[in-house]
Design a protein around this motif. Sequence first.
Motif, PDB file in Angstrom:
ATOM      1  N   ASP A  68       0.853  -1.180   0.000  1.00  0.00           N
ATOM      2  CA  ASP A  68       0.000   0.000   0.000  1.00  0.00           C
ATOM      3  C   ASP A  68       0.895   1.238   0.000  1.00  0.00           C
ATOM      4  N   ASP A  70       0.452   4.359   0.866  1.00  0.00           N
ATOM      5  CA  ASP A  70       0.411   5.165   2.088  1.00  0.00           C
ATOM      6  C   ASP A  70       1.171   4.487   3.220  1.00  0.00           C
ATOM      7  N   ASP A  71       0.941   3.172   3.370  1.00  0.00           N
ATOM      8  CA  ASP A  71       1.669   2.437   4.402  1.00  0.00           C
ATOM      9  C   ASP A  71       3.174   2.489   4.145  1.00  0.00           C
ATOM     10  N   SER A  73       4.879   4.727   2.796  1.00  0.00           N
ATOM     11  CA  SER A  73       5.452   6.046   3.053  1.00  0.00           C
ATOM     12  C   SER A  73       5.405   6.407   4.534  1.00  0.00           C
ATOM     13  N   GLU A  75       2.560   6.802   6.159  1.00  0.00           N
ATOM     14  CA  GLU A  75       1.279   7.431   6.467  1.00  0.00           C
ATOM     15  C   GLU A  75       0.292   6.377   6.953  1.00  0.00           C
ATOM     16  N   SER A  76      -0.804   6.837   7.565  1.00  0.00           N
ATOM     17  CA  SER A  76      -1.831   5.908   8.036  1.00  0.00           C
ATOM     18  C   SER A  76      -3.158   6.635   8.089  1.00  0.00           C
ATOM     19  N   SER A  77      -4.196   5.902   8.510  1.00  0.00           N
ATOM     20  CA  SER A  77      -5.526   6.504   8.562  1.00  0.00           C
ATOM     21  C   SER A  77      -5.573   7.676   9.528  1.00  0.00           C
TER      22      SER A  77
END
Length: 660
Positions: A68, A70-71, A73, A75-77
């Motif tokens: 993923d 975002d993961d 990089s 980043e997360s929810s």
Amino acid sequence: MSAELVERLVELIGNGAVPLSELAEQTGSSEMDIRRAVQMDGRFGVFGESFVFTPALLDGTVWTVPIDPDDASGESSDGTRGDGTPHEVPGGYVRADPHLATLSWWLVTDPVPRLDADGNEIDQLRSVGIWLDDHDTDVIHGGAGWLDDVGPFAAFHITAAGIRIEPLDQAPVPDADQAAAIRSAYDLVAREQDAAGFESSVRPRFAPLVHVLDAALAGNGGAFRAAPIAPVPELLVAAGLELRNSLVAEAGFDWDGLSAWQNRNRLSTFYGLADDQIDGLLMMVGACALVAEMGDAAFGDTDDERAGARILFAGLLADATISGAFLQETQEHGLNFHAIQTFTDSILAGVAGTGVDVSGVAWLRSLCHSVAGEADDAIRVVDEHVDDSTTHSLLLVEAAFNAADRSEAATAQQLLTRAGVTRADDESMLPEEAMRLLDEIQPFTGRRARTDVKRNDPCPCGSGRKYKQCHLGKETLTLDERAPWLYEKACRFVRGEAPDLLEFVAAGLSEHAPDLYESLIDLPFAMDVALHEYEEWHLFLEQRGQLLPADERELAAVWLDTSRAVYAVESTRGSRVGGELRLRNVATGEIVVVAGVQLDERIEPDQYFVGRPLPVGDAYRSMSGFFPLDGSRADEAMAAIAAGENEALLGALAAELTLD
């Protein structure tokens, strides 16, 4: 012996699965000793009664993982842990479940080298739990940039030397032999569960994903080493199985029914509720969720249904166990106190005049008022609904808190006894604070006769009656005697209303000595900083001041205006238990004499302290604690105090505590 046993277990298990009983027989150890030897060693896994050694089990396998962006990089929810702090994996991560579920526990306790194409170590892979998508999630992470240029898929090559990761443009299709092994493993480890309360004619049968994978690898490891492994969900589908929340079941499984069944089991286990009580609890939580939107319709379709529901709910909430469970479950469902107040308002309006016990509803209403900052109303609701017939333990505990703040120790003790708060009850479901209140009031529950007044003498209160007819046995403690209790009431308020603030102060003081953090949370000085510098004392008086006796309220107001200062020791006098400390305010030169001090032999003249001696009558008390200070930091501390810079003060004091 434990290390030798672990080595022997590794040898015996190899890349298969060995029953615990067989391991015990071959090592000559008890089953308990084996469990203890490996319980915190993430390299070992268990399914059923069999043990596996994960590094050997996975050696030679290749796992396919979607990446993923975002993961990868970092980043997360929401980017945070459950406590709101950053998750601290800026280099990116992959989620362990479901694709690398077999690696998660191993990498928690044993970081594994990440290898390049030539087998050289680049960095290490670890597993940690972070807060993602509203729940704790196990993720695997490496060094900075470890997922650069990897995606949309990655192949994790597991070897004895470490793990090599290579990018993949597309995932392999499920291998037939691997799917067959997965199916056989599921049939081996899945168990039929007790179907009581399960809304299906089929007994629920499922297994944890990691158990299925471990059993499949142990049963036919060759199939998983002969070809790369497709993404785990796709492999499960090929085996006629489904995955949900780390559980595996037959395709077409009733997951909603399972969720409802698990929830009922949880409610039964956690709260000790019977089936009919669980039904009522679930109905109440559902109605509470709907009442703000639907109004009266949340209680039923007709007037009779709505009236019956309100009476039922009031009766259910009269049981303290159920009302406590209701509060907890509404919080779990994200319902705020405004929703609870709307719900309880509707119940009270609907049962007025029916004679139904509304003690549980009253308890919830008092909490709603407290959360809304309506302290007067919270106290009033409790006072109005507690009498000699009250049996609701949580409401009785709230009444005991009120009585304690009124300095009515005997009344508070009676209320706690009626609520079932006793030192003999170690299994009580009542709040821990109730037991602490029992300890708080204990020194003040005994009423003592005046030794200087005879029974037939005029009562010292001035009533004109004889002492035996007026106040004999009804004496109240003097303000001097109650002063420590007054301070403890404020401390109790902080522990209940601002525990995070205590942690913040302790963290500031232990900035250079984190090992001291736990002890500093309980330090009287840390509590006093929360009370004075962070204005919890003001909030205490604002919310609980009306309950205090008049003389305590006046004393509390004096303490509110008592400033902190840097003091130098002038002299000490008296015993170690009840000594006297003569201090000089370094900034003003004022001398204060602090009585009742536990003198330490290390206290010497000209030693510096930061503190806030509290006046009681003509003397001062040390209830607020003192913090030792090097004389070279006196000016820094005084400047921070004068400027009201709380963090600067904590920083100056933290410099006194280092691990160097």
